[in-house]
Design an enzyme around this catalytic site. Structure first.
Site, mmCIF file in Angstrom:
data_model
loop_
_atom_site.group_PDB
_atom_site.id
_atom_site.type_symbol
_atom_site.label_atom_id
_atom_site.label_comp_id
_atom_site.label_asym_id
_atom_site.label_seq_id
_atom_site.Cartn_x
_atom_site.Cartn_y
_atom_site.Cartn_z
ATOM 1 N N GLU A 85 0.613 -1.424 -0.232
ATOM 2 C CA GLU A 85 -0.263 -0.276 -0.269
ATOM 3 C C GLU A 85 1.444 1.720 -0.290
ATOM 4 O OE1 GLU A 85 -3.077 -0.460 -0.398
ATOM 5 O OE2 GLU A 85 -3.665 -1.186 -0.126
ATOM 6 N N ASP A 232 -4.722 -9.475 -8.710
ATOM 7 C CA ASP A 232 -4.928 -8.629 -9.866
ATOM 8 C C ASP A 232 -3.556 -8.058 -10.017
ATOM 9 O OD1 ASP A 232 -4.904 -7.678 -6.646
ATOM 10 O OD2 ASP A 232 -6.598 -6.280 -7.371
ATOM 11 N N GLU A 326 -18.685 -5.688 -2.668
ATOM 12 C CA GLU A 326 -17.438 -6.705 -2.918
ATOM 13 C C GLU A 326 -17.212 -7.540 -3.205
ATOM 14 O OE1 GLU A 326 -13.600 -4.988 -0.775
ATOM 15 O OE2 GLU A 326 -15.011 -4.887 -2.135
ATOM 16 N N GLU A 344 -12.066 0.287 -9.791
ATOM 17 C CA GLU A 344 -11.516 -0.402 -11.157
ATOM 18 C C GLU A 344 -12.689 -0.320 -11.987
ATOM 19 O OE1 GLU A 344 -9.352 -1.149 -7.152
ATOM 20 O OE2 GLU A 344 -11.297 -1.475 -7.828
ATOM 21 N N THR A 430 -1.126 1.403 -10.429
ATOM 22 C CA THR A 430 -2.238 0.732 -10.293
ATOM 23 C C THR A 430 -3.082 1.496 -9.525
ATOM 24 O OG1 THR A 430 -3.193 -1.466 -9.489
ATOM 25 C CG2 THR A 430 -1.487 -0.422 -8.027
#
EC number: 3.2.1.-
Length: 888
Positions: A85, A232, A326, A344, A430
């Site tokens: 993160e 991902d 989710e 996304e 991302t």
């Protein structure tokens, strides 16, 4: 953004319901979610670029935000943060901000004072993350202390052993950019080493990677694979690393993985997780919302059709729930109801609009904005949804919401003249931070060629080594995207999405979707016709199983041949999985009535439903009765003959569970299913266990066993000869003393027990000197279960049984004379009954012949049935003497 500046700054995040900032340690802990908070003013660094877009090119606000970050962000905190993160949010934000700052400075109007301060902060942060890479594998620890690193006594981290694939594989863009900007190669080297290790540890047969990996050993901890949470951005960064850095090895790796994804995970319009070692088997029946990025990545790759399909499916889910849950199931029910305002789907919408120019995606973007304003907007910002079904809110607004969501939505509606620079000169990380493409030719200190890896040869024109085309791909066919979306517009309202045609199918026409192994029924003529078209032949074996063989040259087309190969692979995987799901040991059917008295034991296949005989040591004992109709597939018409007896029935025509329910309703205390395949025997075929019908079978309480045709005929012949035949259904054969416990039996039977024990002891002494290889015939075989289908021949496998039977454990002989010694009369430890009184276990076939000869010789003597054990005493003595002589 203004609410964050007013109510939360310099806290990491805004709490929009209570209008205050979230500071780690001052709010109740949320577990791993708080690892993203590091007292680093995340929202400030994440929003630098966003401000440039959102304030309509008022770059003055951007300039002020940069000054705030330089002044307020402290990187020397004694706090444990997520490496992943912190990299994508803070390091990426600093580098993206630096990219825009130097671009504005070059234009000569703004940022003239800027001297690389953001880059200096990024380099400092990069060095603080490097201690996490102190592992033998090169994979980073998932957490690091910004002040003390990993191994320091005060670090409070460094004990972790696992990390997610995305966590270790989503570093190359930021770390390489940092190396290219600064000329310090160590950052790119560390990120490349982590990627190289993951690539080497991929599952070689499927070319897939798992969700979680051990950072020390490289073993996969979670072996499911998909394109959502945990994996991902690993795939995303392989392709984008090629675009940014120009290294062909990244494209080769991405193409190899992408081929596997489309082969196994993509089940249009769904993207379902599979097992990396058994990729034909789905690992779960639901999808998480993070996979919504994948259509955008497919656009970047140039594979538009499946991108449109998956995006449309996700949009239909959003229209049903206002937001993307989710997680949701394959039939589009809510699995996890939260929605933390993830961006996304907006990202994929933007990329699809860029690729197609279809105004439909502008309408999709409009829907997103309307839903945000209607359902998520609160006085101090936008609140995450706690439950999309009820519309309840959660007091959180993650930094990625402003950094990504509104950035992509702004870009979706912005015209080229609205931008102060060409967006095509940059690539998105991302977290939607922009890195300039000119980095590919700057400070190249890393060799592009990786000679230590091998790549799969892919015969696919889609895999051209070219940069993605940024122009509209279908300028002459504005209806192209609509023709793909149309079949999916009502997908959410349908209960079973598998009916949706594959990519080639359009509304009302086109080929049917390929047959999947899980749906195949050997009794379905349409399925058999599809098999023929795919070049697959169905062969019925003598033991009742079916064998599937494919000859590609016999397929109707190359595409059908490919479908046939996939079908065969699926069937093999399905059969293998079913064999391992429930492996039950074989059971015993012991004839206890005159003139057998427990000496004849038939090896029987178990059932996955009904009474568990292993938990009922006494077993079920009763006289047998043939039911009408013999297949047991409808209501029993002779219940008076079946009541309180063990029902005999024939295999086929319906589910085994249905047979069990019918005889149980008629009052039977147990059931024996006899194979309808003439000549089948456990001598030559593995035993099978009977599976349920896919429904709850708790209502079946009686025991059910399966006998092959040869063993079943022994009981049927006994009925014809002696009329009243009593059997014992048990988990293993019983000695006669146990069978007749409490009953009056002749003394010679008891005496025979003692004599036979002495014989067995001598025999066992002799056997102990024989090599272990002679015991091979009694070894058990793997078991599985294949559900039986109506019309008698349900699911099949590459070599499998058409009924809900699967290989259980093969006995060494189909019929064995039960030993009197309780230690040797039952099955071996492997669960297979052994021949009781043969001189050696290495000749089961010879023992079979002797057994059948003794039985036939005795039945030919035409002894009349006894009214009582005490009656016809002399006849019984003579009969038993003859049997014992033959047996010895």
């Amino acid at each position: 953004f203004c609410s964050q500046q007013e109510h939360a700054y310099p806290a990491d995040e805004l709490m929009p319901l209570t209008c205050r900032g979230r500071v780690r340690g001052q709010e109740p802990s949320r577990g791993d979610v708080d690892d993203a908070l590091g007292k680093l003013v995340y929202t400030g660094t994440e929003h630098l670029l966003t401000v440039v877009f959102q304030v309509l090119n008022k770059t003055k606000e951007f300039e002020e935000a940069v000054k705030k970050v330089i002044k307020d962000v402290n990187l020397d905190n004694d706090i444990v943060v997520s490496v992943f993160e912190t990299n994508i949010r803070v390091l990426g934000g600093l580098l993206g901000g630096h990219s825009v700052a130097i671009m504005l400075k070059e234009k000569g109007e703004y940022m003239q004072w800027y001297n690389g301060e953001l880059l200096h902060m990024a380099k400092e942060l990069g060095y603080k993350l490097l201690p996490a890479f102190n592992t033998t594998s090169g994979l980073p620890y998932p957490r690091v202390n910004l002040k003390f690193g990993v191994r320091h006594p005060e670090a409070r981290t460094g004990t972790e052993t696992d990390t997610c694939t995305a966590c270790a594989g989503t570093l190359i863009l930021e770390f390489a950019a940092l190396s290219r900007f600064t000329g310090t190669s160590i950052f790119e080297e560390y990120a490349r080493k982590a990627l190289d290790f993951i690539w080497e540890k991929r599952q070689r047969s499927s070319n897939l990677v798992g969700v979680t990996i051990n950072i020390h050993t490289g073993d996969w901890v979670r072996k499911d694979s998909g394109v959502g949470a945990g994996i991902d951005s690993y795939y995303e960064y392989l392709l984008k690393a090629y675009v940014l850095l120009g290294d062909d090895s990244f494209l080769e790796r991405f193409n190899t993985h992408y081929d596997a994804i489309m082969r196994y995970i993509s089940q249009p319009p769904l993207l379902l997780d599979v097992h990396i070692h058994k990729p034909m088997l789905n690992a779960r029946t639901w999808m998480d919302s993070l996979l919504a990025f994948f259509p955008g990545l497919q656009v970047l790759k140039g594979d538009i059709r499946p991108a449109i399909e998956t995006h449309e499916m996700l949009y239909q889910v959003i229209k049903k729930h206002n937001f993307l849950p989710e997680a949701f199931t394959t039939d589009f029910r809510v699995h996890w109801a939260q929605h933390p305002l993830r961006p996304e789907f907006a990202e994929s919408t933007y990329f699809l609009y860029k690729a197609t120019g279809d105004p439909y995606y502008l309408e999709v973007g409009k829907t997103l904005i309307e839903n945000l304003n209607k359902y998520a907007r609160v006085p101090c910002g936008f609140a995450a949804m706690k439950d999309v079904r009820t519309g309840s809110h959660e007091d959180r607004m993650d930094s990625f919401f402003l950094a990504e969501m509104f950035k992509y939505l702004y870009l979706l509606f912005a015209d080229k003249e609205d931008m102060i620079f060409d967006i095509e000169d940059y690539i998105f990380t991302t977290e939607a931070h922009l890195l300039p493409l000119w980095l590919s030719t700057t400070n190249q200190t890393i060799s592009k060629k990786n000679t230590s890896t091998e790549y799969t040869e892919l015969d696919d024109s889609n895999f051209d080594w070219t940069c993605p085309n940024t122009q509209i791909l279908f300028p002459n066919d504005p209806m192209f995207a609509q023709s793909i979306r149309e079949p999916l517009k009502n997908v959410v309202d349908k209960s079973c999405p598998r009916g949706i045609a594959r990519t080639e199918e359009s509304l009302g026409s086109g080929p049917k979707p390929p047959l999947r192994a899980r749906d195949f029924m050997a009794s379905n003529p349409e399925h058999l016709e599809i098999l023929k078209k795919m070049g697959v032949s169905l062969i019925h074996l003598k033991d009742g199983r079916v064998q599937l063989v494919q000859h590609a040259v016999q397929a109707a087309s190359s595409l059908d041949a490919e479908d046939g190969l996939r079908f065969m692979q699926e069937m093999i995987e399905l059969s293998s999985q079913q064999q391992k799901e429930q492996q039950l040991p074989p059971r015993a059917v012991q004839i206890v009535s005159h003139p057998f008295f427990g000496r004849v034991v038939l090896t029987a296949g178990p059932a996955q439903f009904g009474m568990d005989l292993s938990k009922h040591k006494a077993g079920t004992r009763g006289f047998v009765a043939t039911i009408k109709p013999y297949n047991g597939c409808s209501e029993i018409t002779n219940p008076e003959a079946v009541k309180e007896k063990i029902a005999l029935m024939q295999r086929g025509q319906c589910m085994f569970a249905e047979k069990a329910r019918n005889i149980q309703k008629a009052g039977a205390i147990g059931g024996i299913v006899i194979d309808d395949n003439e000549g089948s025997s456990s001598d030559t075929a593995p035993l099978f266990q009977m599976a349920g019908d896919g429904k709850n079978t708790d209502d079946i309480t009686i025991p059910m066993l399966f006998l092959f045709n040869k063993e079943g005929n022994i009981i049927l012949d006994a009925i014809r000869e002696y009329e009243a035949v009593e059997v014992l259904l048990s988990d293993k054969a019983k000695d006669r003393a146990t069978i007749f416990k409490g009953k009056m039996i002749p003394n010679y039977i008891i005496d025979s027990n003692l004599e036979m024990e002495n014989m067995d002891q001598k025999s066992s002494e002799n056997d102990s000197h024989k090599p272990n290889s002679e015991e091979a015939p009694s070894e058990s075989q793997d078991a599985g279960a294949v559900s039986e289908e109506p019309e008698g021949r349900g699911e099949s496998s590459a070599v499998g049984d058409p009924d809900p039977l699967s290989p259980a454990s093969t006995a060494s002989a189909s019929v064995s004379m039960a030993d009197q010694d309780p230690h040797t009369s039952g099955p071996t430890e492997d669960g297979a009954p052994e021949p009781a009184c043969t001189p050696g276990d290495s000749q089961p076939q010879e023992q079979n012949t002797q057994t059948e000869a003794s039985s036939k010789a005795h039945w030919d003597s035409k002894v009349q049935p006894m009214e009582s054990i005490l009656a016809d005493w002399n006849e019984d003595i003579e009969a038993f003497e003859m049997m014992e002589k033959d047996e010895l």
